[in-house]
Write a protein that holds these residues in place. Structure first.
Motif, PDB file in Angstrom:
ATOM      1  N   MET A 237       0.833  -1.196   0.000  1.00 60.76           N
ATOM      2  CA  MET A 237       0.000   0.000   0.000  1.00 60.76           C
ATOM      3  C   MET A 237       0.869   1.247   0.000  1.00 60.76           C
ATOM      4  SD  MET A 237      -2.809  -1.081   2.895  1.00 60.76           S
ATOM      5  CE  MET A 237      -3.167   0.611   3.307  1.00 60.76           C
ATOM      6  N   LEU A 238       0.428   2.223  -0.783  1.00 54.15           N
ATOM      7  CA  LEU A 238       0.986   3.565  -0.651  1.00 54.15           C
ATOM      8  C   LEU A 238       0.371   4.153   0.613  1.00 54.15           C
ATOM      9  CD1 LEU A 238       2.154   6.353  -1.590  1.00 54.15           C
ATOM     10  CD2 LEU A 238       0.053   6.618  -2.936  1.00 54.15           C
ATOM     11  N   ALA A 239       1.210   4.479   1.614  1.00 56.00           N
ATOM     12  CA  ALA A 239       0.657   5.088   2.832  1.00 56.00           C
ATOM     13  C   ALA A 239       0.051   6.435   2.467  1.00 56.00           C
ATOM     14  CB  ALA A 239       1.754   5.280   3.873  1.00 56.00           C
ATOM     15  N   PRO A 240      -1.141   6.715   3.011  1.00 53.28           N
ATOM     16  CA  PRO A 240      -1.725   8.043   2.761  1.00 53.28           C
ATOM     17  C   PRO A 240      -0.809   9.098   3.351  1.00 53.28           C
ATOM     18  CG  PRO A 240      -2.890   6.901   4.544  1.00 53.28           C
ATOM     19  CD  PRO A 240      -1.923   5.912   3.960  1.00 53.28           C
ATOM     20  N   MET A 241      -0.550  10.165   2.618  1.00 48.82           N
ATOM     21  CA  MET A 241       0.324  11.222   3.141  1.00 48.82           C
ATOM     22  C   MET A 241      -0.267  12.582   2.801  1.00 48.82           C
ATOM     23  SD  MET A 241       4.147   9.695   2.541  1.00 48.82           S
ATOM     24  CE  MET A 241       3.917   9.047   0.891  1.00 48.82           C
ATOM     25  N   ALA A 242      -0.911  13.193   3.793  1.00 49.07           N
ATOM     26  CA  ALA A 242      -1.522  14.509   3.584  1.00 49.07           C
ATOM     27  C   ALA A 242      -0.447  15.556   3.372  1.00 49.07           C
ATOM     28  CB  ALA A 242      -2.356  14.877   4.809  1.00 49.07           C
ATOM     29  N   GLY A 243      -0.789  16.601   2.636  1.00 49.89           N
ATOM     30  CA  GLY A 243       0.169  17.678   2.393  1.00 49.89           C
ATOM     31  C   GLY A 243       0.547  17.773   0.926  1.00 49.89           C
ATOM     32  N   GLY A 244      -0.206  17.087   0.073  1.00 49.90           N
ATOM     33  CA  GLY A 244       0.048  17.186  -1.360  1.00 49.90           C
ATOM     34  C   GLY A 244       1.072  16.181  -1.872  1.00 49.90           C
ATOM     35  N   PHE A 245       1.474  15.206  -1.037  1.00 50.58           N
ATOM     36  CA  PHE A 245       2.495  14.249  -1.472  1.00 50.58           C
ATOM     37  C   PHE A 245       1.900  13.111  -2.300  1.00 50.58           C
ATOM     38  CE2 PHE A 245       3.791  15.909   2.754  1.00 50.58           C
ATOM     39  CZ  PHE A 245       4.724  16.809   2.260  1.00 50.58           C
ATOM     40  N   THR A 246       0.671  12.692  -1.903  1.00 52.85           N
ATOM     41  CA  THR A 246       0.038  11.587  -2.635  1.00 52.85           C
ATOM     42  C   THR A 246      -0.745  12.188  -3.815  1.00 52.85           C
ATOM     43  OG1 THR A 246      -1.651  11.679  -0.884  1.00 52.85           O
ATOM     44  CG2 THR A 246      -0.066   9.895  -0.772  1.00 52.85           C
ATOM     45  N   THR A 247      -0.011  12.499  -4.868  1.00 49.24           N
ATOM     46  CA  THR A 247      -0.617  13.088  -6.065  1.00 49.24           C
ATOM     47  C   THR A 247      -1.460  12.033  -6.796  1.00 49.24           C
ATOM     48  OG1 THR A 247       1.256  12.404  -7.393  1.00 49.24           O
ATOM     49  CG2 THR A 247       1.397  14.598  -6.390  1.00 49.24           C
ATOM     50  N   PRO A 248      -2.370  12.450  -7.682  1.00 52.68           N
ATOM     51  CA  PRO A 248      -3.127  11.456  -8.463  1.00 52.68           C
ATOM     52  C   PRO A 248      -2.187  10.548  -9.264  1.00 52.68           C
ATOM     53  CG  PRO A 248      -4.072  13.652  -8.746  1.00 52.68           C
ATOM     54  CD  PRO A 248      -2.829  13.834  -7.930  1.00 52.68           C
ATOM     55  N   GLU A 249      -1.074  11.107  -9.751  1.00 52.64           N
ATOM     56  CA  GLU A 249      -0.118  10.304 -10.537  1.00 52.64           C
ATOM     57  C   GLU A 249       0.506   9.210  -9.665  1.00 52.64           C
ATOM     58  OE1 GLU A 249      -0.166  13.631 -10.424  1.00 52.64           O
ATOM     59  OE2 GLU A 249      -0.690  14.194 -12.476  1.00 52.64           O
ATOM     60  N   LEU A 250       0.835   9.575  -8.404  1.00 51.25           N
ATOM     61  CA  LEU A 250       1.457   8.588  -7.502  1.00 51.25           C
ATOM     62  C   LEU A 250       0.454   7.506  -7.110  1.00 51.25           C
ATOM     63  CD1 LEU A 250       3.817   7.596  -5.784  1.00 51.25           C
ATOM     64  CD2 LEU A 250       3.164   9.245  -4.012  1.00 51.25           C
ATOM     65  N   VAL A 251      -0.750   7.935  -6.740  1.00 51.23           N
ATOM     66  CA  VAL A 251      -1.795   6.979  -6.353  1.00 51.23           C
ATOM     67  C   VAL A 251      -2.061   6.014  -7.511  1.00 51.23           C
ATOM     68  CG1 VAL A 251      -4.280   6.809  -5.839  1.00 51.23           C
ATOM     69  CG2 VAL A 251      -2.860   8.481  -4.635  1.00 51.23           C
ATOM     70  N   ALA A 252      -2.184   6.549  -8.725  1.00 49.52           N
ATOM     71  CA  ALA A 252      -2.489   5.713  -9.888  1.00 49.52           C
ATOM     72  C   ALA A 252      -1.330   4.771 -10.202  1.00 49.52           C
ATOM     73  CB  ALA A 252      -2.783   6.600 -11.103  1.00 49.52           C
ATOM     74  N   ALA A 253      -0.106   5.245 -10.058  1.00 46.54           N
ATOM     75  CA  ALA A 253       1.049   4.406 -10.386  1.00 46.54           C
ATOM     76  C   ALA A 253       1.134   3.202  -9.452  1.00 46.54           C
ATOM     77  CB  ALA A 253       2.338   5.237 -10.309  1.00 46.54           C
ATOM     78  N   VAL A 254       0.859   3.441  -8.153  1.00 43.52           N
ATOM     79  CA  VAL A 254       0.925   2.324  -7.192  1.00 43.52           C
ATOM     80  C   VAL A 254      -0.179   1.315  -7.499  1.00 43.52           C
ATOM     81  CG1 VAL A 254       0.680   1.705  -4.747  1.00 43.52           C
ATOM     82  CG2 VAL A 254       2.075   3.689  -5.404  1.00 43.52           C
ATOM     83  N   THR A 255      -1.363   1.817  -7.809  1.00 48.33           N
ATOM     84  CA  THR A 255      -2.470   0.912  -8.128  1.00 48.33           C
ATOM     85  C   THR A 255      -2.181   0.133  -9.419  1.00 48.33           C
ATOM     86  OG1 THR A 255      -4.112   2.203  -6.917  1.00 48.33           O
ATOM     87  CG2 THR A 255      -4.933   0.850  -8.705  1.00 48.33           C
ATOM     88  N   ARG A 256      -1.647   0.819 -10.429  1.00 45.54           N
ATOM     89  CA  ARG A 256      -1.301   0.124 -11.692  1.00 45.54           C
ATOM     90  C   ARG A 256      -0.297  -0.995 -11.465  1.00 45.54           C
ATOM     91  NH1 ARG A 256      -0.886   5.174 -14.265  1.00 45.54           N
ATOM     92  NH2 ARG A 256       1.362   5.077 -14.025  1.00 45.54           N
ATOM     93  N   ALA A 257       0.584  -0.796 -10.476  1.00 45.20           N
ATOM     94  CA  ALA A 257       1.613  -1.808 -10.199  1.00 45.20           C
ATOM     95  C   ALA A 257       1.052  -2.973  -9.390  1.00 45.20           C
ATOM     96  CB  ALA A 257       2.772  -1.157  -9.454  1.00 45.20           C
ATOM     97  N   GLY A 258      -0.231  -2.910  -9.034  1.00 37.77           N
ATOM     98  CA  GLY A 258      -0.845  -4.010  -8.293  1.00 37.77           C
ATOM     99  C   GLY A 258      -1.003  -3.711  -6.815  1.00 37.77           C
ATOM    100  N   GLY A 259      -0.651  -2.495  -6.412  1.00 40.60           N
ATOM    101  CA  GLY A 259      -0.801  -2.115  -5.006  1.00 40.60           C
ATOM    102  C   GLY A 259      -2.098  -1.357  -4.783  1.00 40.60           C
ATOM    103  N   LEU A 260      -2.183  -0.697  -3.627  1.00 39.32           N
ATOM    104  CA  LEU A 260      -3.333   0.156  -3.330  1.00 39.32           C
ATOM    105  C   LEU A 260      -2.836   1.570  -3.123  1.00 39.32           C
ATOM    106  CD1 LEU A 260      -6.255   0.880  -2.474  1.00 39.32           C
ATOM    107  CD2 LEU A 260      -5.653   0.112  -0.169  1.00 39.32           C
ATOM    108  N   GLY A 261      -3.237   2.462  -4.013  1.00 45.33           N
ATOM    109  CA  GLY A 261      -2.884   3.876  -3.854  1.00 45.33           C
ATOM    110  C   GLY A 261      -3.929   4.562  -2.993  1.00 45.33           C
ATOM    111  N   THR A 262      -3.471   5.335  -2.004  1.00 46.00           N
ATOM    112  CA  THR A 262      -4.407   6.029  -1.101  1.00 46.00           C
ATOM    113  C   THR A 262      -4.035   7.495  -0.976  1.00 46.00           C
ATOM    114  OG1 THR A 262      -4.725   4.007   0.181  1.00 46.00           O
ATOM    115  CG2 THR A 262      -5.378   6.037   1.245  1.00 46.00           C
ATOM    116  N   PHE A 263      -5.022   8.356  -1.098  1.00 40.06           N
ATOM    117  CA  PHE A 263      -4.810   9.796  -0.919  1.00 40.06           C
ATOM    118  C   PHE A 263      -4.819  10.143   0.568  1.00 40.06           C
ATOM    119  CE2 PHE A 263      -6.634   9.920  -5.227  1.00 40.06           C
ATOM    120  CZ  PHE A 263      -5.746  10.800  -5.833  1.00 40.06           C
ATOM    121  N   GLY A 264      -3.859  10.951   1.004  1.00 37.54           N
ATOM    122  CA  GLY A 264      -3.939  11.602   2.312  1.00 37.54           C
ATOM    123  C   GLY A 264      -4.752  12.863   2.091  1.00 37.54           C
TER     124      GLY A 264
END
Ligand SMILES: Cc1cc2nc3c(=O)[nH]c(=O)nc-3n(C[C@H](O)[C@H](O)[C@H](O)COP(=O)(O)O)c2cc1C
Length: 347
Positions: free
Chosen positions: A1-28
């Motif tokens: 899992m991409l840990a949720p990280m508030a403050g603008g770090f979990t961008t849509p591109e990052l969340v989508a990339a982790v999910t595409r790789a088979g993980g779970l992207g989460t927005f902080g």
């Protein structure tokens, strides 16, 4: 899992990339507006498809301490950064509260709801209605049990190594509980009957293999993804993270009013040292916010508060998030296969 990280770090591109790789992207999502989160979730779904998670911090805002004393404390830092003596009101609409964010995220198609810093019960009806699993972060066995009793379906066990705020909300005068990932994960696994995800200090295949051996169902990585190509971390933050040593972080509540693990620098050390008592969750952050933004813009690593875990040094390099996920998984598979060979009797 991409840990949720508030403050603008979990961008849509990052969340989508982790999910595409088979993980779970989460927005902080803390600090966002409902409209902003809606747009980001829609973009992540477009770029990476489901699953997409949304995370909120449930701590209620507080106001305490002596605002005048805090202003006096910050005055020399403000002057150094060329800021006016009084913090200016932030531009743009104010952030929305946690429940409004969760509603907006689910409307936009998020499929997982996650929370920290409080009892997850208020989120149960929204998550259940949407059929979204409810993930809750806990830093002790007692919290994990309480969150499951409240309706959490997955527990993220956050060890003391973790970057970011401590999952615990009720912190006594003795400070936050700091149980390490290695001790916490198996105890939480034994205590609850839902899947447990390990967080804190995991950056590579060794961490994933170890977490699986401890009984975890998976891992949640924050600090490692901060230096992913798609992360929203400012250049000064990435550079500092890549040069970080194991002893360069500290847990203090002085920066935002709640305990969190920060990179030690001049501002964090000053706040954690002789500063006036903090102004409480929300209010303290507002008092430091424009210093934070100005220092990040100026690239001043001594004055930007930077959240980071103790294993930042293992992050190694800036890579696309899909490569990070693949490396972590392949690394763990290699280690587990090697260990299985070692454990088998010679034929
Ligand atoms: C910059 C940063 C921001 C974070 N923000 C959140 C957050 O908004 N919500 C949350 O539940 N956890 C947050 N965390 C904690 C992470 O979810 C996770 O517990 C932690 O990053 C795991 O440890 P690691 O950094 O060693 O991988 C944050 C962590 C970092 C480093």
């Amino acid at each position: 899992m991409l840990a949720p990280m508030a403050g603008g770090f979990t961008t849509p591109e990052l969340v989508a990339a982790v999910t595409r790789a088979g993980g779970l992207g989460t927005f902080g999502a803390m600090g966002m507006t409902a409209d902003g989160l809606r747009a980001d979730v829609a973009q992540a779904l477009e770029l990476g498809g489901p699953p997409v998670g949304i995370n909120v911090l449930l701590a209620p805002p507080e106001s305490r301490g002596d605002a005048g004393a805090m202003r006096a404390f910050f005055a020399p830092f403000r002057q150094e950064l060329g800021l006016p003596p009084e913090p200016e009101a932030p531009a743009g609409p104010p952030p929305d509260p946690p429940l409004a964010l969760v509603e907006a995220g689910l409307e936009a198609g998020a499929t997982v709801v996650s929370s920290a810093l409080g009892d997850p019960s208020p989120l149960v009806p929204l998550a259940r209605e949407a059929g979204a699993p409810l993930v809750s972060m806990a830093a002790t066995v007692e919290e994990a049990r309480a969150h499951v009793a409240a309706g959490a379906e997955v527990i993220v066990a956050q060890g003391a190594e973790a970057g970011g705020h401590r999952a615990t909300f009720d912190v006594g005068p003795e400070g936050p509980p700091l149980v390490g990932t290695f001790a916490l994960v198996p105890q939480v696994v034994d205590a609850v009957d839902v899947p447990v995800v390990a967080a804190g200090g995991v950056t590579d295949g060794r961490g994933l293999a170890a977490a699986l051996a401890l009984g975890a169902a998976g891992v949640s990585l924050g600090t490692r993804f901060l230096v992913a190509e798609e992360s929203g971390a400012a250049p000064v933050y990435r550079e500092r993270l890549l040069a970080l040593r194991d002893t360069d972080t500290v847990v203090t509540d002085a920066v935002t009013g709640r305990p969190a693990r920060w990179v030690r620098n001049r501002l964090v050390d000053a706040l954690a040292g002789e500063s006036p008592p903090h102004l409480g969750w929300g209010t303290q952050r507002a008092a430091v916010m424009d210093i934070w933004a100005a220092a990040a813009k100026a690239g001043d690593a001594e004055l930007v508060p930077m959240l980071a875990g103790q294993a930042a040094a293992l992050a190694g390099d800036v890579r696309p998030a899909e490569e990070i996920v693949a490396d972590v998984v392949e690394g763990a598979e290699r280690i587990l296969a090697e260990l299985a060979t070692r454990a088998s009797p010679p034929s």
